[in-house]
Design an enzyme around this catalytic site. Structure first.
Site, PDB file in Angstrom:
ATOM      1  N   GLY A 179      58.849   9.495  42.909  1.00 44.17           N
ATOM      2  CA  GLY A 179      60.123   9.476  43.624  1.00 44.17           C
ATOM      3  C   GLY A 179      60.131   8.406  44.708  1.00 44.17           C
ATOM      4  O   GLY A 179      59.379   8.500  45.682  1.00 44.17           O
ATOM      5  N   GLU A 202      59.419   5.496  40.249  1.00 44.45           N
ATOM      6  CA  GLU A 202      60.823   5.862  40.472  1.00 44.45           C
ATOM      7  C   GLU A 202      61.575   5.818  39.144  1.00 44.45           C
ATOM      8  O   GLU A 202      61.495   4.842  38.404  1.00 44.45           O
ATOM      9  CB  GLU A 202      61.450   4.899  41.499  1.00 44.45           C
ATOM     10  CG  GLU A 202      62.959   4.919  41.592  1.00 44.45           C
ATOM     11  CD  GLU A 202      63.556   6.278  41.964  1.00 44.45           C
ATOM     12  OE1 GLU A 202      63.102   6.879  42.949  1.00 44.45           O
ATOM     13  OE2 GLU A 202      64.472   6.732  41.250  1.00 44.45           O
ATOM     14  N   HIS A 443      70.931  -9.308  76.759  1.00 42.37           N
ATOM     15  CA  HIS A 443      70.052 -10.286  76.114  1.00 42.37           C
ATOM     16  C   HIS A 443      68.684 -10.290  76.786  1.00 42.37           C
ATOM     17  O   HIS A 443      68.625 -10.209  78.012  1.00 42.37           O
ATOM     18  CB  HIS A 443      70.677 -11.688  76.249  1.00 42.37           C
ATOM     19  CG  HIS A 443      69.796 -12.776  75.729  1.00 42.37           C
ATOM     20  ND1 HIS A 443      69.665 -13.024  74.373  1.00 42.37           N
ATOM     21  CD2 HIS A 443      68.983 -13.663  76.360  1.00 42.37           C
ATOM     22  CE1 HIS A 443      68.816 -14.024  74.203  1.00 42.37           C
ATOM     23  NE2 HIS A 443      68.380 -14.429  75.388  1.00 42.37           N
TER      24      HIS A 443
HETATM   25  P1  NAI Z   1      65.373  11.584  47.755  1.00 43.84           P
HETATM   26  O1  NAI Z   1      66.565  12.149  47.096  1.00 43.84           O
HETATM   27  O2  NAI Z   1      65.513  10.753  48.966  1.00 43.84           O
HETATM   28  O3  NAI Z   1      64.572  10.692  46.708  1.00 43.84           O
HETATM   29  C1  NAI Z   1      64.086  11.214  45.517  1.00 43.84           C
HETATM   30  C2  NAI Z   1      63.823  10.067  44.568  1.00 43.84           C
HETATM   31  O4  NAI Z   1      63.163  10.582  43.434  1.00 43.84           O
HETATM   32  C3  NAI Z   1      65.097   9.399  44.077  1.00 43.84           C
HETATM   33  O5  NAI Z   1      64.968   8.004  44.206  1.00 43.84           O
HETATM   34  C4  NAI Z   1      65.195   9.833  42.624  1.00 43.84           C
HETATM   35  O6  NAI Z   1      65.828   8.889  41.790  1.00 43.84           O
HETATM   36  C5  NAI Z   1      63.735   9.996  42.275  1.00 43.84           C
HETATM   37  N1  NAI Z   1      63.455  10.902  41.170  1.00 43.84           N
HETATM   38  C6  NAI Z   1      64.071  12.063  40.870  1.00 43.84           C
HETATM   39  N2  NAI Z   1      63.489  12.637  39.798  1.00 43.84           N
HETATM   40  C7  NAI Z   1      62.480  11.808  39.431  1.00 43.84           C
HETATM   41  C8  NAI Z   1      61.503  11.859  38.415  1.00 43.84           C
HETATM   42  N3  NAI Z   1      61.447  12.875  37.559  1.00 43.84           N
HETATM   43  N4  NAI Z   1      60.611  10.846  38.334  1.00 43.84           N
HETATM   44  C9  NAI Z   1      60.660   9.798  39.205  1.00 43.84           C
HETATM   45  N5  NAI Z   1      61.566   9.714  40.191  1.00 43.84           N
HETATM   46  C10 NAI Z   1      62.451  10.708  40.302  1.00 43.84           C
HETATM   47  O7  NAI Z   1      64.412  12.829  47.998  1.00 43.84           O
HETATM   48  P2  NAI Z   1      63.094  13.007  48.868  1.00 43.84           P
HETATM   49  O8  NAI Z   1      62.463  11.707  49.150  1.00 43.84           O
HETATM   50  O9  NAI Z   1      62.325  14.059  48.197  1.00 43.84           O
HETATM   51  O10 NAI Z   1      63.673  13.564  50.219  1.00 43.84           O
HETATM   52  C11 NAI Z   1      64.490  14.733  50.205  1.00 43.84           C
HETATM   53  C12 NAI Z   1      65.491  14.686  51.294  1.00 43.84           C
HETATM   54  O11 NAI Z   1      64.888  14.957  52.540  1.00 43.84           O
HETATM   55  C13 NAI Z   1      66.135  13.325  51.486  1.00 43.84           C
HETATM   56  O12 NAI Z   1      67.183  13.097  50.577  1.00 43.84           O
HETATM   57  C14 NAI Z   1      66.643  13.423  52.875  1.00 43.84           C
HETATM   58  O13 NAI Z   1      67.860  14.099  52.858  1.00 43.84           O
HETATM   59  C15 NAI Z   1      65.591  14.278  53.547  1.00 43.84           C
HETATM   60  N6  NAI Z   1      64.669  13.419  54.292  1.00 43.84           N
HETATM   61  C16 NAI Z   1      65.175  12.611  55.273  1.00 43.84           C
HETATM   62  C17 NAI Z   1      64.358  11.776  55.985  1.00 43.84           C
HETATM   63  C18 NAI Z   1      64.948  10.891  57.009  1.00 43.84           C
HETATM   64  O14 NAI Z   1      66.094  11.091  57.377  1.00 43.84           O
HETATM   65  N7  NAI Z   1      64.224   9.918  57.531  1.00 43.84           N
HETATM   66  C19 NAI Z   1      62.912  11.729  55.758  1.00 43.84           C
HETATM   67  C20 NAI Z   1      62.497  12.593  54.682  1.00 43.84           C
HETATM   68  C21 NAI Z   1      63.347  13.402  54.008  1.00 43.84           C
END
Ligand code: NAI
Ligand code: FAD
Length: 464
Positions: A179, A202, A443
């Protein structure tokens, strides 16, 4: 005497729930908050935003000290070494301080913490730890948890989720992240900085779904330069434990020849899903939608009067600040005030190095809606970025071609997460790009790049 135990009973004490509970109590409502974890603060404070940012900071310091990157500034460090236990200690200290802080705020505001898992027993009753409570209003703020990858069992030793990846006892030789989203890149960055080789697999053709296209491309370029091996358009078909590590089988997303990859640690980070298991929503007359979320109207009210929902468990981005703002708004609505969240202006930040941030529409989305003007300014031409020799990235302002109103701002820069607040505020006030361009910026500062990008929308930037 009221028949109710509480005016407001909030289920879940994450950024949505604890903020809702505190604001409800501030507004004079008798409030309780049920939380099944041993500490308050939800995912964000316990196993999310806070510990990940603590490790991102520490690992950044380690990389700076260890890699010799500071020598060019005249700071020579010989023999910098890693004390991972101390690093984890610092993470735990930040978590303890902040979760304890919520407990203090609950006491200060007279919010009663009902310790245990809550489940509905009726439309206005909830059972927690064997006791039933009746509340005039119930707020569902149960958050989300990791989406499992079918066929892959997380053991939090070799195959880990985000929580396991925060707690690794040693730096893996090779970490494979499934992911290429926010968690994969943030936690992948932590372990890469500490010495791991990191491969990101990904499924889609680009990392960071939902972000502006140009930002996604720039981010991939920068992460590859840092040493990430990013395999896009690739799917994982199998993950098996082997010895002390694991073997992944991957193949092109469109189908094709399979390949195997050996890993010491596999991080599964393919998204999060809403928490409603065990809540017995049916007893309250509620059901979840197709995505497992609790549907609400613009006041955060569910289909059942007196039951409200906010945060990761409802549709929208899964972000702590979105949950917090909804927490305030729902409490104000319950109290008879007008609580509003502008869901068109929710910033998002990836806390990598450089940081990646955005608010509003991507260029692609904006173009679908009408004609736009776009202004860009490279951090390479920003004097402050030059002084600290950290010039990666750019600022991009997207404005409506006719009204000049700012529709979106995207930033890749060392302090993009701090800079995006100004863009969000400008958009909240309905600013045009000209408003930003004619606002005096101190600045030398990074936000001058935002001013210049806004000037570029007018076609008249000074420094490029
Ligand atoms: P995410 O939705 O950001 O990313 C998941 C990724 O996994 C996507 O690019 C998707 O296409 C990919 N994916 C899905 N199924 C897959 C598969 N079978 N094989 C390979 N790739 C696959 O989700 P993530 O990183 O788990 O984070 C979850 C949520 O937590 C985020 O969407 C966000 O809302 C929150 N979060 C926010 C942060 C921040 O604001 N800095 C930091 C960490 C998490
Ligand atoms: P949660 O924080 O998930 O809290 C819900 C709480 O409800 C939990 O404590 C749970 O134990 C409790 N609960 C659930 N069901 C019950 C029940 N039946 N009875 C009693 N209690 C119950 N977002 C950002 O904006 N910035 C970041 O930097 C960021 N970093 C993150 C890093 C990681 C590794 C992860 C996993 C997430 C990150 N997030 C970040 C996302 C952020 O953590 C969530 O968006 C936020 O926590 C959602 O808040 P919430 O109140 O809706 O739910």
């Amino acid at each position: 005497m009221s028949d109710y135990d509480f005016d407001v009973l909030v289920i879940g004490s994450g950024p949505g729930g604890y903020v809702a509970a505190i604001r409800a109590a501030q507004l004079g409502l008798k409030t309780a908050c049920a939380e099944s974890r041993e500490t308050l603060g939800g995912t964000c404070l316990n196993v999310g935003c806070i510990p990940s940012k603590a490790l991102l900071h520490s690992s950044h310091l380690y990389e700076e000290a260890h890699s010799g990157a500071l020598a060019k500034f005249g700071v020579k460090i010989d023999g910098a070494s890693l004390d991972l236990d101390a690093m984890h200690g610092q993470r735990l200290k930040a978590v303890k301080g902040l979760t304890g802080g919520i407990e203090f705020l609950f006491k200060k505001n007279k919010v009663e913490w009902l310790k245990g898992r809550a489940a509905f027993t009726g439309k206005d009753t909830v059972e927690v730890a064997g006791k039933t409570y009746r509340a005039k209003n119930i707020v569902i703020a149960t958050g989300s948890s990791v989406t499992p990858l079918p066929g892959v069992t997380v053991d939090n030793e070799v195959i880990v989720d985000s929580t396991g990846a925060l707690e690794l006892a040693k730096v893996p030789g090779h970490m494979v992240v499934i992911g290429g989203g926010v968690i994969g890149l943030e936690l992948g960055s932590v372990w890469r900085r500490l010495g791991a080789q990191v491969t990101v697999v990904e499924y889609l053709d680009q990392i960071l779904p939902g972000m502006d296209g140009e930002v996604r491309k720039e981010a991939a370029k920068l992460f590859k330069k840092q040493g990430f091996d990013i395999k896009t358009s690739t799917k994982v078909t199998k993950v098996e434990r082997k010895g002390d590590g694991a073997v992944l089988t991957v193949e092109p997303a469109a189908g094709g020849e399979a390949q195997t990859i050996e890993a010491d640690v596999v991080l599964v980070a393919i998204g999060r899903r809403p928490n409603t298991d065990g809540l017995a929503l049916d007893k309250a007359g509620l059901a979840v939608n197709q995505r497992g979320q609790v549907d609400i109207d613009h006041d955060f009210a569910t289909a059942v009067p007196g039951i409200w929902a906010i945060g990761d468990v409802v549709p929208g981005p899964m972000l702590a600040h979105k949950a917090e703002d909804e927490g305030i708004a729902v409490a104000e609505n319950i109290a008879g005030l007008t609580g509003i969240v502008n869901h068109d202006v929710i910033p998002s930040v990836v806390y990598t190095s450089p940081e990646i941030a955005g608010v509003g529409l991507t260029e692609e989305q904006a173009k679908e809606r009408g004609e736009v003007k776009v202004g860009k300014f490279p951090m390479l031409a920003n004097s402050r970025a030059k002084t600290i020799d950290d010039t990666a990235g750019f600022v991009k302002v997207i404005a409506d071609a006719k009204s000049d109103r700012v529709l979106g701002v995207w930033i890749v820069a060392s302090v993009a997460g701090t800079m995006i607040a100004q863009a969000a505020q400008a958009m909240e006030f309905g600013a045009t790009s000209e408003d930003i361009a004619y606002t005096c910026h101190a600045h030398p500062t990074h936000p001058e790049a935002l001013k210049e990008a806004a000037m570029a929308v007018q076609g008249l930037p000074i420094h490029i």
